[in-house]
Design a protein around this motif. Structure first.
Motif, PDB file in Angstrom:
ATOM      1  N   UNK A  39       0.867  -1.205  -0.060  1.00 20.17           N
ATOM      2  CA  UNK A  39       0.006  -0.013  -0.109  1.00 20.17           C
ATOM      3  C   UNK A  39       0.891   1.140  -0.026  1.00 20.17           C
ATOM      4  N   UNK A  40       1.927   1.219   0.657  1.00 23.56           N
ATOM      5  CA  UNK A  40       2.710   2.394   0.747  1.00 23.56           C
ATOM      6  C   UNK A  40       3.502   2.622  -0.515  1.00 23.56           C
ATOM      7  N   UNK A  41       3.683   1.692  -1.384  1.00 20.65           N
ATOM      8  CA  UNK A  41       4.110   1.768  -2.764  1.00 20.65           C
ATOM      9  C   UNK A  41       3.309   2.205  -3.794  1.00 20.65           C
ATOM     10  N   UNK A  42       1.840   1.811  -3.363  1.00 22.32           N
ATOM     11  CA  UNK A  42       0.673   2.265  -4.472  1.00 22.32           C
ATOM     12  C   UNK A  42       0.470   3.848  -3.891  1.00 22.32           C
ATOM     13  N   UNK A  70      -6.704   0.665   6.108  1.00 23.92           N
ATOM     14  CA  UNK A  70      -5.492   1.128   5.656  1.00 23.92           C
ATOM     15  C   UNK A  70      -4.475   0.181   6.728  1.00 23.92           C
ATOM     16  N   UNK A  71      -3.479  -0.415   5.732  1.00 23.72           N
ATOM     17  CA  UNK A  71      -2.687  -1.104   6.407  1.00 23.72           C
ATOM     18  C   UNK A  71      -1.891  -0.240   7.163  1.00 23.72           C
ATOM     19  N   UNK A  72      -1.218  -0.965   8.412  1.00 26.44           N
ATOM     20  CA  UNK A  72      -0.471  -0.301   9.488  1.00 26.44           C
ATOM     21  C   UNK A  72       0.920  -0.784   9.284  1.00 26.44           C
ATOM     22  N   UNK A  73       1.887   0.022   9.718  1.00 26.41           N
ATOM     23  CA  UNK A  73       3.210  -0.530   9.664  1.00 26.41           C
ATOM     24  C   UNK A  73       3.927   0.215  11.080  1.00 26.41           C
ATOM     25  N   UNK A  74       4.939  -0.219  11.668  1.00 31.51           N
ATOM     26  CA  UNK A  74       5.433   0.197  12.752  1.00 31.51           C
ATOM     27  C   UNK A  74       6.072   1.565  13.075  1.00 31.51           C
ATOM     28  N   UNK A  75       6.528   2.040  11.778  1.00 28.94           N
ATOM     29  CA  UNK A  75       6.942   3.456  11.698  1.00 28.94           C
ATOM     30  C   UNK A  75       5.972   4.670  11.129  1.00 28.94           C
ATOM     31  N   UNK A  76       4.841   3.921  10.850  1.00 27.74           N
ATOM     32  CA  UNK A  76       3.599   4.951  10.389  1.00 27.74           C
ATOM     33  C   UNK A  76       3.750   5.473   9.051  1.00 27.74           C
ATOM     34  N   UNK A  77       4.667   4.962   8.341  1.00 27.03           N
ATOM     35  CA  UNK A  77       4.818   5.574   7.030  1.00 27.03           C
ATOM     36  C   UNK A  77       3.761   5.377   6.063  1.00 27.03           C
ATOM     37  N   UNK A  78       2.949   4.436   6.116  1.00 27.32           N
ATOM     38  CA  UNK A  78       1.835   4.286   5.297  1.00 27.32           C
ATOM     39  C   UNK A  78       0.732   5.550   5.738  1.00 27.32           C
ATOM     40  N   UNK A  80       1.405   8.229   7.153  1.00 28.43           N
ATOM     41  CA  UNK A  80       2.014   9.624   6.899  1.00 28.43           C
ATOM     42  C   UNK A  80       1.927   9.855   5.373  1.00 28.43           C
ATOM     43  N   UNK A  81       2.114   8.759   4.575  1.00 27.04           N
ATOM     44  CA  UNK A  81       1.972   9.089   3.085  1.00 27.04           C
ATOM     45  C   UNK A  81       0.533   9.310   2.690  1.00 27.04           C
ATOM     46  N   UNK A  82      -0.320   8.648   3.418  1.00 31.69           N
ATOM     47  CA  UNK A  82      -2.019   8.905   3.268  1.00 31.69           C
ATOM     48  C   UNK A  82      -2.303  10.416   3.581  1.00 31.69           C
ATOM     49  N   UNK A  83      -1.694  10.991   4.666  1.00 29.43           N
ATOM     50  CA  UNK A  83      -2.046  12.255   4.794  1.00 29.43           C
ATOM     51  C   UNK A  83      -1.484  13.216   3.972  1.00 29.43           C
ATOM     52  N   UNK A  84      -0.198  13.015   3.382  1.00 35.70           N
ATOM     53  CA  UNK A  84       0.489  13.849   2.549  1.00 35.70           C
ATOM     54  C   UNK A  84      -0.450  13.933   1.314  1.00 35.70           C
ATOM     55  N   UNK A  85      -0.825  12.886   0.656  1.00 28.89           N
ATOM     56  CA  UNK A  85      -1.717  12.823  -0.461  1.00 28.89           C
ATOM     57  C   UNK A  85      -2.972  13.627  -0.190  1.00 28.89           C
ATOM     58  N   UNK A  86      -3.753  13.544   0.999  1.00 26.52           N
ATOM     59  CA  UNK A  86      -4.781  14.310   1.296  1.00 26.52           C
ATOM     60  C   UNK A  86      -4.536  15.995   1.285  1.00 26.52           C
ATOM     61  N   UNK A  87      -3.497  16.012   1.840  1.00 26.99           N
ATOM     62  CA  UNK A  87      -3.005  17.372   2.056  1.00 26.99           C
ATOM     63  C   UNK A  87      -2.756  18.177   0.770  1.00 26.99           C
ATOM     64  N   UNK A  91      -7.064  18.718   1.516  1.00 27.50           N
ATOM     65  CA  UNK A  91      -7.881  18.137   2.789  1.00 27.50           C
ATOM     66  C   UNK A  91      -6.826  17.761   3.769  1.00 27.50           C
ATOM     67  N   UNK A  92      -6.433  18.627   4.547  1.00 25.61           N
ATOM     68  CA  UNK A  92      -5.247  18.814   5.524  1.00 25.61           C
ATOM     69  C   UNK A  92      -5.802  17.981   6.754  1.00 25.61           C
ATOM     70  N   UNK A  93      -5.220  17.185   7.303  1.00 26.96           N
ATOM     71  CA  UNK A  93      -5.517  16.540   8.746  1.00 26.96           C
ATOM     72  C   UNK A  93      -3.945  16.474   9.351  1.00 26.96           C
ATOM     73  N   UNK A  94      -3.867  17.517  10.184  1.00 29.96           N
ATOM     74  CA  UNK A  94      -2.626  17.595  10.817  1.00 29.96           C
ATOM     75  C   UNK A  94      -2.744  16.533  12.221  1.00 29.96           C
ATOM     76  N   UNK A  95      -3.647  15.937  12.359  1.00 32.08           N
ATOM     77  CA  UNK A  95      -3.634  15.109  13.673  1.00 32.08           C
ATOM     78  C   UNK A  95      -3.901  13.574  13.154  1.00 32.08           C
ATOM     79  N   UNK A  96      -3.445  12.769  13.663  1.00 36.57           N
ATOM     80  CA  UNK A  96      -3.543  11.153  13.519  1.00 36.57           C
ATOM     81  C   UNK A  96      -3.213  10.082  14.341  1.00 36.57           C
TER      82      UNK A  96
END
Length: 335
Positions: A39-42, A70-78, A80-87, A91-96
């Motif tokens: 998912x992070x790749x996509x 939304x697949x979870x990973x230890x470092x929350x990279x996925x 954060x990448x999803x937040x960045x796409x939304x931003x 559509x900015x969500x500063x808190x997750x």
């Protein structure tokens, strides 16, 4: 008179601000992939499904959004990448907020009693890898993560009046030793405080229940789904610790329609009729109330946003998406 006028203007302004509705939404994105990191790749390349999901969320303009699958990973990279796409989409969500789900965590045990180990069914929650089909909470307003309560590790046997499956001879399924270790939550159950602009804490209760199918005559998944739903009523009763103080909102994918399909209908019916909650019964632009359409079952209502009884519901709806079979369900509330 100037002082009186200023006070009146202030009170009018404060009243207007309080009257501004808050949009709460839930969306099963169906973005989960079959392997870790996929998912992070996509999310990092041009992907039609991802783009459609992002566009649906952009159109919804929710203030607080629960996201499933939304697949979870230890470092929350996925995440954060999803937040960045939304931003990038406006559509900015500063808190997750996202915690490690039970989904995909290997138990090392034969949980379904089929004499085979290491299958997705043998994880604490169904999954091919740790974190598959996780849950996240996105918010425009601060999330008080240090005050969140998670019931993800709750043992199934510790739920009052549980419906744990039994073997044909009446014993614990698949056996007593394994049954004593089973976790109830298939992904997560959370109560997460969000601080609203007026200082109020809104308790956001979120989950994604197991589908009540894909099991045997013991009805393991059907019983689990029912108890995952009923966990919330036990929480509101105070039988699993302090009851959440209103205002609160319960939202997520219950995987149970009150009228159609598999599942214990009394569980979802009890939740929807509980006087401490209110069901806005959202519809889409065509006045349809189903939240998902599966080829095998047709349209069903399985995704819910249920505000506490003291909140005022001003509007609600379902946004259809080209990226998911589920619609995004939203409800506008104010105090």
């Amino acid at each position: 008179m100037r002082g009186v006028t200023a006070v009146l203007v202030f009170l009018l302004l404060a009243s207007t601000l309080r009257a501004e509705p808050l949009r709460i939404a839930t969306f099963n994105t169906e973005l989960s992939r079959k392997g870790p990191g996929l998912l992070l790749r996509d999310l990092r390349r041009d992907n039609a499904q991802v783009a459609a999901v992002v566009d649906t969320i952009r159109r919804a303009e929710a203030d607080i959004l629960a996201v499933q699958s939304l697949d979870w990973d230890h470092d929350q990279e996925t995440l954060r990448a999803f937040q960045a796409l939304l931003s990038e989409a406006g559509m900015t969500y500063p808190h997750a907020f996202a915690l490690k789900p039970n989904a995909g965590i290997a138990s090392g045990l034969d949980l379904d009693g089929d004499q085979r180990l290491g299958e997705p069914e043998d994880a604490w929650g169904w999954g091919r890898f740790t974190g598959q089909s996780g849950v996240a909470l996105l918010s425009r307003y601060p999330i008080l993560a240090d005050r969140a309560r998670s019931f993800t590790g709750l043992l199934w046997q510790d739920l009052p009046d549980h419906r744990m499956p039994r073997t044909q001879d009446g014993g614990p399924f698949p056996d007593a030793d394994v049954a004593a270790l089973l976790r109830l939550s298939s992904t997560n159950h959370w109560i997460v405080p969000v601080r609203l602009p007026d200082g109020t804490l809104l308790q956001v209760m979120s989950f994604h229940a197991a589908p009540p199918v894909f099991d045997g005559p013991e009805d393991r998944n059907g019983r689990r789904n029912a108890d995952e739903i009923l966990l919330w009523l036990h929480l509101l009763d105070g039988s699993l610790g302090p009851a959440p103080a209103p205002p609160f909102v319960l939202l997520g994918d219950a995987n149970n329609d009150p009228h159609r399909g598999e599942g214990h209908k009394d569980a979802i019916t009890r939740l929807l009729r509980d006087p401490r909650l209110q069901d806005p019964l959202p519809n889409d632009a065509n006045a349809a109330s189903h939240t998902v359409t599966w080829k095998s079952t047709g349209p069903m209502r399985v995704d819910y946003v249920l505000p506490s009884a003291g909140l005022q519901v001003t509007a609600s709806g379902i946004l259809r998406s080209d990226g998911s079979r589920h619609g995004l369900v939203w409800v506008d509330i104010r105090r």
